[in-house]
Design a protein around this motif. Structure first.
Motif, mmCIF file in Angstrom:
data_model
loop_
_atom_site.group_PDB
_atom_site.id
_atom_site.type_symbol
_atom_site.label_atom_id
_atom_site.label_comp_id
_atom_site.label_asym_id
_atom_site.label_seq_id
_atom_site.Cartn_x
_atom_site.Cartn_y
_atom_site.Cartn_z
ATOM 1 N N GLN A 1 51.092 -1.919 -73.147
ATOM 2 C CA GLN A 1 50.680 -2.739 -72.026
ATOM 3 C C GLN A 1 51.635 -2.522 -70.871
ATOM 4 O OE1 GLN A 1 50.695 -6.446 -74.025
ATOM 5 N NE2 GLN A 1 52.811 -6.901 -73.542
ATOM 6 N N ASN B 1 56.375 -6.231 -68.554
ATOM 7 C CA ASN B 1 56.438 -7.616 -68.090
ATOM 8 C C ASN B 1 57.778 -7.955 -67.459
ATOM 9 O OD1 ASN B 1 53.872 -8.199 -69.119
ATOM 10 N ND2 ASN B 1 54.703 -8.664 -71.123
ATOM 11 N N THR B 2 58.794 -7.167 -67.729
ATOM 12 C CA THR B 2 60.128 -7.479 -67.245
ATOM 13 C C THR B 2 60.683 -6.311 -66.431
ATOM 14 O OG1 THR B 2 61.241 -6.525 -69.163
ATOM 15 C CG2 THR B 2 60.579 -8.849 -69.331
ATOM 16 N N PRO C 1 56.256 -13.493 -76.632
ATOM 17 C CA PRO C 1 55.748 -12.257 -76.051
ATOM 18 C C PRO C 1 54.856 -11.524 -77.040
ATOM 19 C CG PRO C 1 58.149 -12.396 -75.844
ATOM 20 C CD PRO C 1 57.696 -13.524 -76.716
#
Length: 163
Positions: free
Chosen positions: A45, A48-49, A39
């Motif tokens: 950003q 993502n999870t 990762p």
């Protein structure tokens, strides 16, 4: 160096071979190899999870109800998912791993609990190879005030690059 893992069983595939069969399960490399993707550093950003999207309190904690729902909805990961998600400790690393993205497993409790739950982490032993080593610290804990053994145990597991 880019490492590739079998999508079927998660075993490390031989380096510099574009095709062939996995030594562990016989799956074809051509359809079963994937690059290990670490990762990216957390640099503002999008999450993502699901974990990163959970609401937190002012102190940064996830509320129990939200954490319980998240935990209950998780699927059991495959061996290859476990390997891809593990971030190794660099060989030249010093200091505390707590504030880093280095993957560490910590368990504490009575012997039966440690022995039972540790079975969920036996996959980590298979990660030891020519490029990385498994770090394991298993010991009986001691009472900080008296210095006497408590009968409880602590297990710490991580993976580190070989120096």
């Amino acid at each position: 160096m880019s490492m590739k893992f079998c999508d079927e069983c998660g075993a490390l595939l031989p380096a510099n071979e574009a095709s062939g069969e996995c030594d562990q399960c016989g799956a074809s490399f051509e359809r079963a190899n994937r690059e290990l993707e670490k990762p990216e550093e957390n640099t503002e950003q999008s999450p993502n999870t699901e974990l990163e999207q959970l609401p937190t309190t002012g102190s940064g904690s996830v509320k129990k109800a939200d954490a319980m729902e998240w935990l209950e909805d998780l699927d059991r990961p495959s061996a290859s998912e476990l390997r891809r998600a593990t971030i190794e400790k660099p060989s030249d690393f010093t200091g505390s791993t707590f504030p880093t993205d280095i993957s560490t497993i910590r368990l504490t409790g009575h012997a039966e609990f440690i022995e039972t739950v540790a079975g969920l982490f036996s996959w980590i032993v298979e990660m030891e190879d020519y490029s990385r080593r498994v770090e394991i610290n298993l010991k009986e804990t001691e009472d900080k005030e008296t210095g006497e053994q408590t009968g409880n145990y602590a297990l710490y597991l991580s993976v580190a690059e070989r120096g």
